[in-house]
Design a protein around this motif. Structure first.
Motif, PDB file in Angstrom:
ATOM      1  N   CYS A 100     -16.154 -12.351 -75.321  1.00 49.92           N
ATOM      2  CA  CYS A 100     -14.916 -11.939 -76.315  1.00 49.92           C
ATOM      3  C   CYS A 100     -14.526 -12.652 -77.315  1.00 49.92           C
ATOM      4  O   CYS A 100     -14.386 -13.759 -77.228  1.00 49.92           O
ATOM      5  CB  CYS A 100     -13.895 -11.931 -75.062  1.00 49.92           C
ATOM      6  SG  CYS A 100     -12.216 -11.542 -75.716  1.00 49.92           S
ATOM      7  N   CYS A 117     -12.428  -6.015 -77.666  1.00 50.70           N
ATOM      8  CA  CYS A 117     -13.756  -6.088 -78.610  1.00 50.70           C
ATOM      9  C   CYS A 117     -14.828  -4.977 -78.671  1.00 50.70           C
ATOM     10  O   CYS A 117     -14.777  -4.385 -77.574  1.00 50.70           O
ATOM     11  CB  CYS A 117     -14.418  -7.519 -78.280  1.00 50.70           C
ATOM     12  SG  CYS A 117     -13.771  -9.126 -78.428  1.00 50.70           S
ATOM     13  N   PRO A 118     -15.303  -4.740 -79.701  1.00 53.61           N
ATOM     14  CA  PRO A 118     -16.393  -3.476 -79.407  1.00 53.61           C
ATOM     15  C   PRO A 118     -17.434  -3.744 -78.373  1.00 53.61           C
ATOM     16  O   PRO A 118     -17.586  -5.178 -78.067  1.00 53.61           O
ATOM     17  CB  PRO A 118     -17.232  -3.480 -81.018  1.00 53.61           C
ATOM     18  CG  PRO A 118     -16.197  -4.761 -81.848  1.00 53.61           C
ATOM     19  CD  PRO A 118     -15.513  -5.471 -80.819  1.00 53.61           C
ATOM     20  N   PRO A 119     -17.703  -2.754 -77.834  1.00 55.48           N
ATOM     21  CA  PRO A 119     -18.655  -2.949 -76.732  1.00 55.48           C
ATOM     22  C   PRO A 119     -19.902  -3.551 -76.955  1.00 55.48           C
ATOM     23  O   PRO A 119     -20.296  -3.324 -78.220  1.00 55.48           O
ATOM     24  CB  PRO A 119     -18.873  -1.656 -76.126  1.00 55.48           C
ATOM     25  CG  PRO A 119     -18.004  -0.650 -76.953  1.00 55.48           C
ATOM     26  CD  PRO A 119     -17.354  -1.389 -77.823  1.00 55.48           C
ATOM     27  N   GLY A 120     -20.688  -4.467 -76.274  1.00 53.14           N
ATOM     28  CA  GLY A 120     -21.801  -5.002 -76.478  1.00 53.14           C
ATOM     29  C   GLY A 120     -21.967  -6.294 -77.161  1.00 53.14           C
ATOM     30  O   GLY A 120     -22.773  -7.086 -77.228  1.00 53.14           O
ATOM     31  N   LEU A 121     -20.654  -6.880 -77.434  1.00 57.51           N
ATOM     32  CA  LEU A 121     -20.460  -8.226 -77.775  1.00 57.51           C
ATOM     33  C   LEU A 121     -20.754  -9.042 -76.667  1.00 57.51           C
ATOM     34  O   LEU A 121     -20.060  -8.905 -75.568  1.00 57.51           O
ATOM     35  CB  LEU A 121     -18.981  -8.673 -78.233  1.00 57.51           C
ATOM     36  CG  LEU A 121     -18.763  -8.163 -79.752  1.00 57.51           C
ATOM     37  CD1 LEU A 121     -17.626  -8.804 -80.265  1.00 57.51           C
ATOM     38  CD2 LEU A 121     -19.975  -8.867 -80.757  1.00 57.51           C
ATOM     39  N   PRO A 122     -21.524 -10.268 -76.611  1.00 56.26           N
ATOM     40  CA  PRO A 122     -21.865 -10.913 -75.486  1.00 56.26           C
ATOM     41  C   PRO A 122     -20.644 -11.741 -74.854  1.00 56.26           C
ATOM     42  O   PRO A 122     -20.497 -11.911 -73.757  1.00 56.26           O
ATOM     43  CB  PRO A 122     -22.991 -12.245 -76.010  1.00 56.26           C
ATOM     44  CG  PRO A 122     -22.842 -11.981 -77.565  1.00 56.26           C
ATOM     45  CD  PRO A 122     -22.495 -10.566 -77.865  1.00 56.26           C
TER      46      PRO A 122
END
Ligand SMILES: C[S@@+](CC[C@H](N)C(=O)[O-])C[C@H]1O[C@@H](n2cnc3c(N)ncnc32)[C@H](O)[C@@H]1O
Length: 312
Positions: free
Chosen positions: A272, A265-270
């Motif tokens: 997965c 997942c893109p970094p920063g998503l709270p």
């Protein structure tokens, strides 16, 4: 004639395959069964090895070498490891403890002049691992378009003089077909400037490698074969890949790195969202290389690179 191929990185293969009495192991590139014999010593009497090779000469030699093991301990299959799913299904297997790939050609294939793999002997341009296959090196050299030859010699041989070599092949074959290894060697020598010919080993080495890879379709089958192999490993099972040039090793590295990645997942998503879990654990970061002692004893081991990963 004796079939002699010294198994490369043998101690390392045995260590990383981690097999014990009772293990089931697949040797995808059986050759003369050098690795297979040592593996069988560890996994028998309870274990089982399935060996695959395209080359009937290798399979016959392997059968002789493995004759001291019981018939229930091993099975040898003439086939291409790109068909691993079918071969293992036909053999009635469902999960295995170790899978070995020792890629490329064997010393015996190189050293038997009539196989046409070597620039050291004069022989018909053949280079087929599977002698039942239709496409030979002579077909590649005499029928492929000039641009195709450039691509093959440049990409598979990493040869900087690919354009000149292909142009001279095309010119030579206008007069009459190029039939033998030495005819091809002479063309390659004419194409490479004298100063460059004195560096980097035999001038025909890279072009012969490239044509051999094309004849046997060696590179394009690797990614799918490695991915299929991982699916057959039971948790804790090991995948060991020995490659001999950067093109092969690059595919091994890409597949192992990819399958050992978890969430993408893109970094920063709270949390997965992709749900991706790693399928492999890398056992050795980077590659294992032969020791100077092994290379002194077996110069053909010099370019070997081993990668190992474990099924999670
Ligand atoms: C480097 S040798 C293996 C030597 C073997 N490990 C030993 O110890 O004797 C590679 C072998 O793999 C076989 N081979 C190469 N590509 C193959 C493929 N796609 N499917 C099956 N066998 C293949 C070749 O015919 C050759 O005998």
């Amino acid at each position: 004639m004796e079939y002699f191929h010294k198994p490369v990185l043998l101690a390392e293969v045995l260590k990383y395959l981690n097999c014990t009495n009772g293990s089931t192991v697949i040797d995808c590139t059986l050759g003369g069964a050098g690795h297979a014999e040592a593996i069988l010593d560890l996994i028998t009497p309870k274990g089982f090895l399935l060996g695959i090779d395209l080359d009937i000469v290798a399979l016959n030699a392997a059968r002789v070498r493995l004759a001291r093991f019981s018939q229930q301990s091993f099975s040898l299959v003439k086939g291409n490891f790109k068909d691993l799913d079918r071969i293992l299904t036909d053999a009635g297997l469902y999960a295995v403890d170790g899978i070995l790939f020792d890629l490329g050609v064997s010393s015996v294939q190189f050293d038997r002049a009539e196989r046409g793999f070597s620039y050291r002997f004069d022989a018909p341009l053949d280079m087929r691992m599977d002698q039942g296959q239709k496409l030979t090196a002579a077909d590649v050299v005499n029928t492929y378009a000039g641009e195709e030859l450039v691509r093959i010699i440049r990409d598979y041989g990493e040869e900087r003089w690919a354009n000149r070599i292909a142009a001279l092949i095309v010119r030579a074959r206008r007069n009459r077909p190029i039939r033998t290894t030495f005819e091809l060697v002479d063309i390659i020598k004419d194409a490479i400037p004298a100063a460059a010919r004195r560096r980097g080993g035999h001038p025909a080495k890279r072009t012969f490698q490239a044509i051999r890879i094309e004849v046997n379709g060696e590179i394009e089958i690797l990614e799918k074969s490695f991915r299929d192999a991982v699916k057959w490993l039971r948790p804790g099972g090991r995948l060991v890949i020995i490659s001999y040039h950067s093109l092969e090793d690059r595919v091994a590295k890409i597949v192992i790195n990819d399958l050992s990645k978890g969430c993408i997942c893109p970094p920063g998503l709270p949390i997965c969202k992709c749900g991706r879990r790693p399928e492999l654990k890398i056992i050795v970061r980077g590659v294992v290389r032969p020791t100077p002692g092994e290379i002194a004893d077996n110069p053909r081991a010099e370019s070997a690179r081993l990668r190992v990963a474990e099924r999670l």
